[in-house]
Design a protein around this motif. Sequence first.
Motif, PDB file in Angstrom:
ATOM      1  N   LEU A 120      26.157  -3.471  17.919  1.00  0.00           N
ATOM      2  CA  LEU A 120      25.140  -4.091  17.069  1.00  0.00           C
ATOM      3  C   LEU A 120      23.948  -4.525  17.906  1.00  0.00           C
ATOM      4  O   LEU A 120      22.791  -4.316  17.532  1.00  0.00           O
ATOM      5  N   GLU A 121      24.231  -5.136  19.052  1.00  0.00           N
ATOM      6  CA  GLU A 121      23.164  -5.579  19.939  1.00  0.00           C
ATOM      7  C   GLU A 121      22.334  -4.392  20.425  1.00  0.00           C
ATOM      8  O   GLU A 121      21.112  -4.506  20.619  1.00  0.00           O
ATOM      9  N   ALA A 122      22.979  -3.232  20.579  1.00  0.00           N
ATOM     10  CA  ALA A 122      22.282  -2.031  21.032  1.00  0.00           C
ATOM     11  C   ALA A 122      21.427  -1.397  19.940  1.00  0.00           C
ATOM     12  O   ALA A 122      20.717  -0.420  20.206  1.00  0.00           O
ATOM     13  N   LYS A 155      18.394  -7.616  15.025  1.00  0.00           N
ATOM     14  CA  LYS A 155      17.781  -8.928  14.787  1.00  0.00           C
ATOM     15  C   LYS A 155      18.739  -9.854  14.052  1.00  0.00           C
ATOM     16  O   LYS A 155      18.894 -11.023  14.413  1.00  0.00           O
ATOM     17  N   ALA A 156      19.394  -9.339  13.010  1.00  0.00           N
ATOM     18  CA  ALA A 156      20.323 -10.177  12.257  1.00  0.00           C
ATOM     19  C   ALA A 156      21.549 -10.532  13.088  1.00  0.00           C
ATOM     20  O   ALA A 156      22.114 -11.630  12.962  1.00  0.00           O
ATOM     21  N   ALA A 157      21.968  -9.620  13.973  1.00  0.00           N
ATOM     22  CA  ALA A 157      23.139  -9.860  14.811  1.00  0.00           C
ATOM     23  C   ALA A 157      22.905 -10.936  15.861  1.00  0.00           C
ATOM     24  O   ALA A 157      23.849 -11.370  16.525  1.00  0.00           O
ATOM     25  N   GLN A 158      21.655 -11.376  15.998  1.00  0.00           N
ATOM     26  CA  GLN A 158      21.390 -12.470  16.939  1.00  0.00           C
ATOM     27  C   GLN A 158      22.158 -13.741  16.580  1.00  0.00           C
ATOM     28  O   GLN A 158      22.306 -14.626  17.437  1.00  0.00           O
ATOM     29  N   GLY A 164      27.076  -6.765   6.333  1.00  0.00           N
ATOM     30  CA  GLY A 164      28.257  -6.617   7.177  1.00  0.00           C
ATOM     31  C   GLY A 164      29.171  -7.805   6.956  1.00  0.00           C
ATOM     32  O   GLY A 164      29.161  -8.430   5.898  1.00  0.00           O
ATOM     33  N   VAL A 165      29.973  -8.100   7.968  1.00  0.00           N
ATOM     34  CA  VAL A 165      30.867  -9.252   7.873  1.00  0.00           C
ATOM     35  C   VAL A 165      30.269 -10.411   8.666  1.00  0.00           C
ATOM     36  O   VAL A 165      29.770 -10.228   9.778  1.00  0.00           O
ATOM     37  N   LEU A 166      30.286 -11.574   8.072  1.00  0.00           N
ATOM     38  CA  LEU A 166      29.853 -12.794   8.748  1.00  0.00           C
ATOM     39  C   LEU A 166      31.088 -13.611   9.087  1.00  0.00           C
ATOM     40  O   LEU A 166      31.862 -13.986   8.207  1.00  0.00           O
ATOM     41  N   ALA A 183      29.022 -11.603  14.413  1.00  0.00           N
ATOM     42  CA  ALA A 183      28.424 -10.625  13.509  1.00  0.00           C
ATOM     43  C   ALA A 183      29.378  -9.467  13.238  1.00  0.00           C
ATOM     44  O   ALA A 183      28.947  -8.390  12.846  1.00  0.00           O
ATOM     45  N   ARG A 184      30.663  -9.703  13.415  1.00  0.00           N
ATOM     46  CA  ARG A 184      31.682  -8.655  13.223  1.00  0.00           C
ATOM     47  C   ARG A 184      33.008  -9.344  12.956  1.00  0.00           C
ATOM     48  O   ARG A 184      33.147 -10.557  13.069  1.00  0.00           O
TER      49      ARG A 184
END
Length: 428
Positions: A74-76, A95-98, A265-267, A285-286
């Motif tokens: 996700l970060e990638a 951005k959202a995975a931040q 996704g999953v929070l 974020a996973r």
Amino acid sequence: MNILLVGSGGREHALAWKIAQSPLVRRLVIAPGNPGMETLGELRPMKVTDADGLCALAREIKADLVVVGPETALEAGLADRLATAGIPCFGPTAKAAQLETSKAFSKAFMERHEIPTAGFGVYERLHEARQALSVFKPPYVIKADGLAAGKGVAISPTRRDAEAEIERMLGGRFGTAGARVVIEEFMDGEEGSLFAVCDGQRAVLLGGAQDHKRAYDGDLGPNTGGMGSYSPAPVFTPELVEAADRLIVQPVVAAMAAEGMPYRGVLYAGLMATGDGPKVVEFNARFGDPECQVLMMRLDGDIVPLLLACARGDLTRAPMPAFSPDTVICVVLAASGYPDSPLEGSIIRGAEQDFGPHVQVFHAGTRRRPDRQLAAAGGRVLNVCARGKDIAEARERAYAAVKKIDWPSGFHRTDIGWRALERDSGGN
């Protein structure tokens, strides 16, 4: 449907196991996968951080859905690449995975939107971080800002210990992930993990689990990525879940959309049950690992429509998730020396036998030798999961299965689920 699943750990093995049960699946490709997934789909040896390569693979197999397991993918920016290609992805943008990949971002976001969490400060310079300790009371919670494989958190009982930990983090212990540190107030309470699936506008709760972070029995030893888990978690009373949904989950999804970062996704909300109600320890974020394993074993029905609805941005089209009332427990078998210097390459026997209908063994860090024998290839190596009518029965089945695995170079905790067991026995 053709589905691409990205990842190679126990979390991804559990997801592959559940996805493969769906009658909607025509083809399941797993990149890179592990030996435990060989019978569930086609394995492709790719790096999870190769966003361009994975996007090309999704195009090649004409993927109708990509499911992203690890946070590093996700970060990638894998979800971003797939969005550009018009391929539905279960997993948030970079951005959202931040919310997970930067603790400084996450804490500032919560502060802006009045999401209940611990007081904090963010520091890049050693002398400033040391001085800031005067503002906090022991024990001190020190966190690396970026991703550190679940090991970037230290709870230091004294100021001297806290200063040493700050020096290690800012000195490069976790590479660029420790270029900034977050110091937080210590929250007293019981911690648990609450999960929700999100489509960018809406969130639906999946339920909770509880894991064990410390390496050794009695919650002793260094922090790890998780040595075991169980679900349901008694700490999540109906009242606590309702408050967490109202005060944390729904406001976070709404605020992310309002800030131009719709979350799909999953929070994973790591929560502390405090005297003032639930407070956020951290967001992921996973799916958690090893929490995903117990959730997948409790989830009734087909998971694929739920994942696809999130990826397409419309949860109203998916059936609501339903869970078995049974308890599922996961015992992690780790390599000697984990988490600091795990011993790799030792042979594992008996992990691939039939343990019966109530037990699943998910591979977390294994490889196949040229002679086809199974060998350790990581820190956390196997996840032995079992279900039962209650925590006692699930534990009995899980530890009975552990005894059937011949791996002298591994170790495990013998007290997974002790809090739930203590509650069931009335605290005696």
